[in-house]
Design an enzyme around this catalytic site. Sequence first.
Site, PDB file in Angstrom:
ATOM      1  N   TYR A  52       0.843  -1.202   0.000  1.00  0.00           N
ATOM      2  CA  TYR A  52       0.000   0.000   0.000  1.00  0.00           C
ATOM      3  C   TYR A  52       0.880   1.255   0.000  1.00  0.00           C
ATOM      4  O   TYR A  52       1.684   1.465   0.907  1.00  0.00           O
ATOM      5  CB  TYR A  52      -0.974   0.012   1.190  1.00  0.00           C
ATOM      6  CG  TYR A  52      -2.075  -1.041   1.072  1.00  0.00           C
ATOM      7  CD1 TYR A  52      -2.354  -1.665  -0.143  1.00  0.00           C
ATOM      8  CD2 TYR A  52      -2.843  -1.392   2.171  1.00  0.00           C
ATOM      9  CE1 TYR A  52      -3.355  -2.627  -0.254  1.00  0.00           C
ATOM     10  CE2 TYR A  52      -3.853  -2.351   2.072  1.00  0.00           C
ATOM     11  CZ  TYR A  52      -4.091  -2.959   0.847  1.00  0.00           C
ATOM     12  OH  TYR A  52      -5.089  -3.906   0.739  1.00  0.00           O
ATOM     13  N   SER A 216     -13.513  -3.033  -0.663  1.00  0.00           N
ATOM     14  CA  SER A 216     -14.239  -2.170  -1.622  1.00  0.00           C
ATOM     15  C   SER A 216     -15.747  -2.252  -1.372  1.00  0.00           C
ATOM     16  O   SER A 216     -16.525  -2.629  -2.249  1.00  0.00           O
ATOM     17  CB  SER A 216     -13.876  -2.514  -3.071  1.00  0.00           C
ATOM     18  OG  SER A 216     -12.601  -1.992  -3.369  1.00  0.00           O
ATOM     19  N   PHE A 227     -20.178   3.650  -5.843  1.00  0.00           N
ATOM     20  CA  PHE A 227     -21.517   3.607  -6.454  1.00  0.00           C
ATOM     21  C   PHE A 227     -22.461   4.569  -5.760  1.00  0.00           C
ATOM     22  O   PHE A 227     -23.566   4.806  -6.229  1.00  0.00           O
ATOM     23  CB  PHE A 227     -22.074   2.177  -6.475  1.00  0.00           C
ATOM     24  CG  PHE A 227     -22.126   1.481  -5.136  1.00  0.00           C
ATOM     25  CD1 PHE A 227     -23.162   1.700  -4.241  1.00  0.00           C
ATOM     26  CD2 PHE A 227     -21.104   0.601  -4.768  1.00  0.00           C
ATOM     27  CE1 PHE A 227     -23.205   1.048  -3.013  1.00  0.00           C
ATOM     28  CE2 PHE A 227     -21.143  -0.063  -3.539  1.00  0.00           C
ATOM     29  CZ  PHE A 227     -22.198   0.171  -2.648  1.00  0.00           C
TER      30      PHE A 227
HETATM   31  N1  LIG Z   1      -7.325  -7.753  -0.329  1.00  0.00           N
HETATM   32  C1  LIG Z   1      -7.416  -7.032  -1.423  1.00  0.00           C
HETATM   33  O1  LIG Z   1      -7.141  -7.495  -2.544  1.00  0.00           O
HETATM   34  C2  LIG Z   1      -7.843  -5.600  -1.284  1.00  0.00           C
HETATM   35  C3  LIG Z   1      -8.059  -4.792  -2.423  1.00  0.00           C
HETATM   36  C4  LIG Z   1      -8.462  -3.474  -2.237  1.00  0.00           C
HETATM   37  C5  LIG Z   1      -8.627  -2.979  -0.942  1.00  0.00           C
HETATM   38  N2  LIG Z   1      -8.381  -3.772   0.148  1.00  0.00           N
HETATM   39  C6  LIG Z   1      -8.576  -3.285   1.537  1.00  0.00           C
HETATM   40  O2  LIG Z   1      -9.877  -2.795   1.664  1.00  0.00           O
HETATM   41  C7  LIG Z   1      -9.856  -1.436   2.103  1.00  0.00           C
HETATM   42  C8  LIG Z   1     -11.015  -0.696   1.490  1.00  0.00           C
HETATM   43  O3  LIG Z   1     -10.952  -0.716   0.082  1.00  0.00           O
HETATM   44  P1  LIG Z   1     -11.362   0.547  -0.815  1.00  0.00           P
HETATM   45  O4  LIG Z   1     -10.677   1.750  -0.297  1.00  0.00           O
HETATM   46  O5  LIG Z   1     -11.221   0.163  -2.213  1.00  0.00           O
HETATM   47  O6  LIG Z   1     -12.916   0.633  -0.563  1.00  0.00           O
HETATM   48  P2  LIG Z   1     -14.026   1.538   0.103  1.00  0.00           P
HETATM   49  O7  LIG Z   1     -14.085   1.366   1.571  1.00  0.00           O
HETATM   50  O8  LIG Z   1     -15.194   1.138  -0.699  1.00  0.00           O
HETATM   51  O9  LIG Z   1     -13.615   3.089  -0.149  1.00  0.00           O
HETATM   52  C9  LIG Z   1     -13.568   3.622  -1.416  1.00  0.00           C
HETATM   53  C10 LIG Z   1     -13.724   5.128  -1.405  1.00  0.00           C
HETATM   54  O10 LIG Z   1     -14.972   5.476  -0.845  1.00  0.00           O
HETATM   55  C11 LIG Z   1     -14.885   6.709  -0.193  1.00  0.00           C
HETATM   56  N3  LIG Z   1     -15.752   6.658   0.994  1.00  0.00           N
HETATM   57  C12 LIG Z   1     -15.765   5.697   1.945  1.00  0.00           C
HETATM   58  N4  LIG Z   1     -16.687   5.954   2.900  1.00  0.00           N
HETATM   59  C13 LIG Z   1     -17.244   7.140   2.546  1.00  0.00           C
HETATM   60  C14 LIG Z   1     -18.264   7.957   3.128  1.00  0.00           C
HETATM   61  N5  LIG Z   1     -18.859   7.610   4.283  1.00  0.00           N
HETATM   62  N6  LIG Z   1     -18.606   9.096   2.490  1.00  0.00           N
HETATM   63  C15 LIG Z   1     -17.997   9.450   1.331  1.00  0.00           C
HETATM   64  N7  LIG Z   1     -17.016   8.722   0.738  1.00  0.00           N
HETATM   65  C16 LIG Z   1     -16.655   7.577   1.340  1.00  0.00           C
HETATM   66  C17 LIG Z   1     -13.457   6.846   0.257  1.00  0.00           C
HETATM   67  O11 LIG Z   1     -13.019   8.199   0.110  1.00  0.00           O
HETATM   68  P3  LIG Z   1     -12.703   9.119   1.421  1.00  0.00           P
HETATM   69  O12 LIG Z   1     -11.329   8.756   1.876  1.00  0.00           O
HETATM   70  O13 LIG Z   1     -12.805  10.499   0.886  1.00  0.00           O
HETATM   71  O14 LIG Z   1     -13.753   8.835   2.444  1.00  0.00           O
HETATM   72  C18 LIG Z   1     -12.671   5.878  -0.605  1.00  0.00           C
HETATM   73  O15 LIG Z   1     -11.837   6.536  -1.508  1.00  0.00           O
HETATM   74  C19 LIG Z   1      -8.471  -0.913   1.709  1.00  0.00           C
HETATM   75  O16 LIG Z   1      -8.039   0.154   2.521  1.00  0.00           O
HETATM   76  C20 LIG Z   1      -7.638  -2.144   1.939  1.00  0.00           C
HETATM   77  O17 LIG Z   1      -7.321  -2.242   3.308  1.00  0.00           O
HETATM   78  C21 LIG Z   1      -8.016  -5.073  -0.024  1.00  0.00           C
END
Ligand SMILES: NC(=O)c1ccc[n+]([C@@H]2O[C@H](COP(=O)([O-])OP(=O)(O)OC[C@H]3O[C@@H](n4cnc5c(N)ncnc54)[C@H](OP(=O)(O)O)[C@@H]3O)[C@@H](O)[C@H]2O)c1
Length: 306
Positions: A52, A216, A227
């Site tokens: 990361y 995600s 979404f």
């Molecule tokens: N194992 C794997 O292959 C894999 C792959 C990808 C990710 N991951 C893990 O999963 C975690 C989450 O993944 P992700 O970041 O892709 O997904 P996510 O939690 O769906 O977040 C995606 C985006 O949504 C926005 N967001 C989240 N909550 C919000 C809210 N309440 N209001 C407005 N915007 C919001 C965030 O921006 P803001 O920062 O502006 O809130 C972020 O950029 C990663 O940090 C990582 O630890 C694992």
Amino acid sequence: MEYINIPKTDLKASKLALGCMRIADKSVEDVEKLIYKALELGINFFDHADIYGGGKSEQLFGEVLKRNPGLREKMIIQTKCAIVPGKMYDFSKEHILKSVDESLERLQCGYIDILLLHRPDALCDPMEVAEAFDELHRTGKVRNFGVSNHTPLQIQLLEKYSKYPIIINQLQLSIVHSVMIDSGLNMNMVEPFAQDKDGGVLDFCRLNDIVIQPWSIVQASWADGTFIDNPKYQKLNDVLDELSEKYGVTKNAIAVAWILRHPAMMQPIAGTTSPLHLEETAKAVDVKLTREEWYRLYLAGDKPLP
Ligand SMILES: NC(=O)c1ccc[n+]([C@@H]2O[C@H](COP(=O)([O-])OP(=O)(O)OC[C@H]3O[C@@H](n4cnc5c(N)ncnc54)[C@H](OP(=O)(O)O)[C@@H]3O)[C@@H](O)[C@H]2O)c1
């Protein structure tokens, strides 16, 4: 906050975890605020990976731990290894041991609670992985082991040779990416949704007490972003709007409540870098969607029921 006793461990983990993939371009002060907000909300579980931000996420987190010596013992820290970006996946003993040493150095802490193998390596030799796990456990560097993006058979292969159980499988799951749910609902149908693309991973994890960590949870794709409020997902947003009003929480929280409503042991990983967004998302834990609401959201994500 609610907690899960992670089976086969003494870990009591918050139902919502904080993912640290996106913190790499933040300041130490910003990361410190985010961590303190998480702990204030009862979130004690932090997800990392060696890759990361090219190591920057772990490094920033480590700087916060160094500044605040009491913090480490309040946390469950998980990290991952085995992706060599753009080149390969590497489950060799040498790579796993080196990666953990480097993560420990960046995180500035003496041990990792859980190490995940990030993506399956086609050249995986499970005996070699078992040797790496043995050494990491014996030297006290890693206490527990899990995987990410693994099929049931890949997990069984690892467990055949390892003394340590696989306790976590971190998998992509959201209302719009629900492959592991779709195939079960559409079993024996000719539609593409019926295709089992993951070897029945959802039921396998349930049968074997493996915690599923959805990633995600609101992100649709790298190209589309989330979404939430995305015109491509208008029908879904209409239902999210309605339920958000009913429960008095944000649409993001409803999207996470949808995951938590599933009776498998789900521990969603929130990827936000904003303390405010984290606080809003954490409210999902208190929302108990009805069965009908869960299905309405599923169908609004353009999924069929046979
Ligand atoms: N194992 C794997 O292959 C894999 C792959 C990808 C990710 N991951 C893990 O999963 C975690 C989450 O993944 P992700 O970041 O892709 O997904 P996510 O939690 O769906 O977040 C995606 C985006 O949504 C926005 N967001 C989240 N909550 C919000 C809210 N309440 N209001 C407005 N915007 C919001 C965030 O921006 P803001 O920062 O502006 O809130 C972020 O950029 C990663 O940090 C990582 O630890 C694992």
